[in-house]
Enzyme design. Sequence first.
Site, PDB file in Angstrom:
ATOM      1  N   THR A 118       0.742  -1.390  -0.178  1.00 42.46           N
ATOM      2  CA  THR A 118      -0.103   0.126   0.041  1.00 42.46           C
ATOM      3  C   THR A 118       0.889   1.274   0.081  1.00 42.46           C
ATOM      4  O   THR A 118       0.232   2.430  -0.280  1.00 42.46           O
ATOM      5  CB  THR A 118      -0.757  -0.051   1.136  1.00 42.46           C
ATOM      6  OG1 THR A 118      -0.242  -0.013   2.400  1.00 42.46           O
ATOM      7  CG2 THR A 118      -2.088  -1.041   1.148  1.00 42.46           C
ATOM      8  N   ARG A 119       2.080   1.328   0.281  1.00 42.11           N
ATOM      9  CA  ARG A 119       3.076   2.411   0.471  1.00 42.11           C
ATOM     10  C   ARG A 119       4.334   1.990   0.050  1.00 42.11           C
ATOM     11  O   ARG A 119       4.863   1.227   0.586  1.00 42.11           O
ATOM     12  CB  ARG A 119       2.942   3.018   1.821  1.00 42.11           C
ATOM     13  CG  ARG A 119       1.688   3.699   2.052  1.00 42.11           C
ATOM     14  CD  ARG A 119       1.790   4.689   3.367  1.00 42.11           C
ATOM     15  NE  ARG A 119       0.689   5.520   3.618  1.00 42.11           N
ATOM     16  CZ  ARG A 119       0.172   6.622   2.923  1.00 42.11           C
ATOM     17  NH1 ARG A 119       1.185   7.099   2.336  1.00 42.11           N
ATOM     18  NH2 ARG A 119      -0.936   7.307   3.234  1.00 42.11           N
ATOM     19  N   LEU A 162       6.933   0.545   2.379  1.00 37.46           N
ATOM     20  CA  LEU A 162       6.777   1.105   3.856  1.00 37.46           C
ATOM     21  C   LEU A 162       5.567   0.603   4.642  1.00 37.46           C
ATOM     22  O   LEU A 162       5.504   0.386   5.923  1.00 37.46           O
ATOM     23  CB  LEU A 162       6.510   2.503   3.592  1.00 37.46           C
ATOM     24  CG  LEU A 162       7.734   3.372   3.134  1.00 37.46           C
ATOM     25  CD1 LEU A 162       7.432   4.887   3.109  1.00 37.46           C
ATOM     26  CD2 LEU A 162       8.995   3.141   4.024  1.00 37.46           C
ATOM     27  N   SER A 163       4.715   0.013   3.899  1.00 44.15           N
ATOM     28  CA  SER A 163       3.362  -0.401   4.518  1.00 44.15           C
ATOM     29  C   SER A 163       2.689  -1.303   3.681  1.00 44.15           C
ATOM     30  O   SER A 163       2.577  -1.196   2.352  1.00 44.15           O
ATOM     31  CB  SER A 163       2.467   0.851   4.936  1.00 44.15           C
ATOM     32  OG  SER A 163       1.220   0.476   5.892  1.00 44.15           O
ATOM     33  N   SER A 164       1.867  -2.177   4.212  1.00 47.52           N
ATOM     34  CA  SER A 164       1.175  -3.052   3.470  1.00 47.52           C
ATOM     35  C   SER A 164      -0.156  -3.583   4.236  1.00 47.52           C
ATOM     36  O   SER A 164      -0.164  -3.511   5.422  1.00 47.52           O
ATOM     37  CB  SER A 164       2.077  -4.283   3.210  1.00 47.52           C
ATOM     38  OG  SER A 164       2.170  -5.109   4.333  1.00 47.52           O
TER      39      SER A 164
END
Length: 326
Positions: free
Chosen positions: A88-89, A96-98
């Site tokens: 997601t990022r 960075l993010s999931s």
Amino acid sequence: MGVQDDTGIEALAAEARAALVREIDAEGAFDGGPLWREAFGAVPRHLFVPYYYVAGPRGYERRWSQNPDPEARERWVRGAYEDVPLATRLRDGELLSSSSQPSLMARMLVALRVTDGDRVLEVGAGTGYNAALLAHRLGDDDLVTTVDLEPEITESARQHLAAAGYRVPVVTGDGARGVPERAPFDRIIATCALPTVPRPWLAQCRPGARVLTPLATGVLALTVRDAGHAEGRFLPTAAFFVPLRGAGHVEPGPVPPAGLPGRVREQDSFRFLLALTRGALDPREACALWEGEGAPERERYGVTVAGGRTWAWLDDPAGPGAWPLP
């Protein structure tokens, strides 16, 4: 999208969500925690991933809810309910993010053993989806707190939660330090990898609290006795999470050296041991232990926090197979 498009997307999302729940259920992930089946069936994952990235031959493809192409929107919503982690990022090619794999989320939430009225801290807000599942299960948004270091992540998690009808407190801060102003907690669950058990978490727990955290490609389940004591074992399942950013940041685990036998290097259970004993055992020592103990799986390992130190162990906290953690 027009009203008709919205209606069609929501109907497609409901169909895909029901299929995902059946898939997770068929794997047995809800065994021992059947109330989570209803939570996964009710919380709309697509609202938490208005866009995400899918790896392809030309790099990452961005799927998003506002794509003007109806077929692309359909791919977006169907992909949101596949049993896979979603990136997601990204920043300069770094994840960075999931949004974690739903079946793994289900297994972790079941293993958290929440009961009605529990106060829960989630470390690693991500998209906000996991916090929404917790809030739905507990029936009270204020019982759940989620924290993340990145203001962009916490702001988007807050927006996603609101869009789905949840008002979970979202805190921007270093998750390794917990959220003392929202303590005490009955449960703590981390959705990011850590190198050890942060001491502030234990201090913010009630006696008897349960802590679930990814560590060394596994998931550790601890029971907290008091602010200085906790102990528990790893779950059987493998788990690979984005590292925690901040004071508890963990670097990628070591790659087994080429000198080890190929049949050992490729074994998941050995790579787990190598990550768990990083800096404490030479890889060849770890190999000898792993072979001598019959290639032990994750559930034979545990972690103890006591007497001002933290250590991992095989089979017995007081046995010879023990290694310090940071």
